[in-house]
Design a protein around this motif. Structure first.
Motif, PDB file in Angstrom:
ATOM      1  N   ALA A  57    -164.379   5.353 -44.536  1.00  0.00           N
ATOM      2  CA  ALA A  57    -164.693   4.127 -45.223  1.00  0.00           C
ATOM      3  C   ALA A  57    -163.301   3.311 -45.144  1.00  0.00           C
ATOM      4  CB  ALA A  57    -165.389   4.103 -46.596  1.00  0.00           C
ATOM      5  N   LYS A  58    -162.197   4.055 -45.429  1.00  0.00           N
ATOM      6  CA  LYS A  58    -160.866   3.287 -45.723  1.00  0.00           C
ATOM      7  C   LYS A  58    -160.383   3.474 -44.219  1.00  0.00           C
ATOM      8  CE  LYS A  58    -158.275   3.853 -49.035  1.00  0.00           C
ATOM      9  NZ  LYS A  58    -158.036   2.821 -50.054  1.00  0.00           N
ATOM     10  N   GLY A  59    -160.607   3.796 -43.271  1.00  0.00           N
ATOM     11  CA  GLY A  59    -160.090   4.062 -42.024  1.00  0.00           C
ATOM     12  C   GLY A  59    -159.443   5.050 -41.441  1.00  0.00           C
ATOM     13  N   TRP A  60    -159.560   6.199 -42.416  1.00  0.00           N
ATOM     14  CA  TRP A  60    -158.547   7.304 -42.303  1.00  0.00           C
ATOM     15  C   TRP A  60    -159.673   8.220 -41.370  1.00  0.00           C
ATOM     16  CZ3 TRP A  60    -157.357   8.482 -47.841  1.00  0.00           C
ATOM     17  CH2 TRP A  60    -156.371   7.541 -48.365  1.00  0.00           C
ATOM     18  N   LEU A  61    -159.339   8.300 -39.954  1.00  0.00           N
ATOM     19  CA  LEU A  61    -160.122   9.124 -39.051  1.00  0.00           C
ATOM     20  C   LEU A  61    -159.449  10.465 -38.785  1.00  0.00           C
ATOM     21  CD1 LEU A  61    -161.651   6.302 -36.999  1.00  0.00           C
ATOM     22  CD2 LEU A  61    -162.501   7.259 -39.026  1.00  0.00           C
ATOM     23  N   ASP A  63    -156.022  13.233 -39.487  1.00  0.00           N
ATOM     24  CA  ASP A  63    -155.146  13.711 -40.445  1.00  0.00           C
ATOM     25  C   ASP A  63    -153.847  12.933 -40.274  1.00  0.00           C
ATOM     26  OD1 ASP A  63    -156.673  15.815 -41.229  1.00  0.00           O
ATOM     27  OD2 ASP A  63    -155.442  17.408 -39.949  1.00  0.00           O
ATOM     28  N   GLU A  64    -153.477  12.421 -39.054  1.00  0.00           N
ATOM     29  CA  GLU A  64    -151.981  11.448 -39.051  1.00  0.00           C
ATOM     30  C   GLU A  64    -152.479  10.179 -39.758  1.00  0.00           C
ATOM     31  OE1 GLU A  64    -153.709  13.177 -36.361  1.00  0.00           O
ATOM     32  OE2 GLU A  64    -152.230  14.583 -36.057  1.00  0.00           O
ATOM     33  N   ASP A  65    -153.647   9.716 -39.744  1.00  0.00           N
ATOM     34  CA  ASP A  65    -154.221   8.407 -40.681  1.00  0.00           C
ATOM     35  C   ASP A  65    -153.614   8.787 -42.100  1.00  0.00           C
ATOM     36  OD1 ASP A  65    -154.953   7.271 -38.230  1.00  0.00           O
ATOM     37  OD2 ASP A  65    -157.214   7.874 -38.741  1.00  0.00           O
ATOM     38  N   VAL A  66    -153.934   9.811 -42.718  1.00  0.00           N
ATOM     39  CA  VAL A  66    -153.877  10.132 -44.139  1.00  0.00           C
ATOM     40  C   VAL A  66    -152.273  10.571 -44.292  1.00  0.00           C
ATOM     41  CG1 VAL A  66    -154.223  11.973 -45.940  1.00  0.00           C
ATOM     42  CG2 VAL A  66    -156.099  11.167 -44.245  1.00  0.00           C
ATOM     43  N   PHE A  67    -151.694  10.982 -43.557  1.00  0.00           N
ATOM     44  CA  PHE A  67    -150.100  11.363 -43.736  1.00  0.00           C
ATOM     45  C   PHE A  67    -149.488  10.054 -43.567  1.00  0.00           C
ATOM     46  CE2 PHE A  67    -150.802  15.670 -41.467  1.00  0.00           C
ATOM     47  CZ  PHE A  67    -151.210  16.172 -42.656  1.00  0.00           C
TER      48      PHE A  67
END
Length: 71
Positions: A57-61, A63-67
Motif C-alpha cells: 500500500a505504501k508502494g514497497w514492492l 526489499d530495495e524499495d524498503v532499503f
C-alpha cells in the motif's frame, strides 16, 4: 533440556559427520543450530506475509524499495 530422536538417511548423516569433523562441533550442536535457523526463517516468512499488504500500500514492492526508504 529435552531429547528428540531423529532418523536421517545415510547421505545426510555422512554430510553431518563431515561438517562435525571439519568444524569440531558435535552433530547435536549443528542440528540445534539448523533447527533454530529454520524456525526463525519460518517466523520471518509469516511476519513478512502479515506486513506485505501494508508495504504494498505504501508502494514497497521489493526489499530495495524498503532499503531506499530507510536509508
Amino acid at each position: 533440556m529435552s531429547t528428540i530422536t531423529l532418523r536421517i538417511d545415510d547421505k545426510l548423516d555422512a554430510q553431518l559427520k563431515r561438517l562435525s569433523k571439519r568444524t569440531g562441533r558435535p552433530k547435536s550442536d549443528l542440528i540445534r543450530e539448523a533447527l533454530r535457523r529454520q524456525l526463525a526463517l519460518t517466523q520471518f516468512e509469516k511476519l513478512r506475509q502479515t506486513v506485505a499488504p501494508f508495504a504494498e500500500a505504501k508502494g514497497w514492492l521489493t526489499d530495495e524499495d524498503v532499503f531506499r526508504e530507510l536509508s
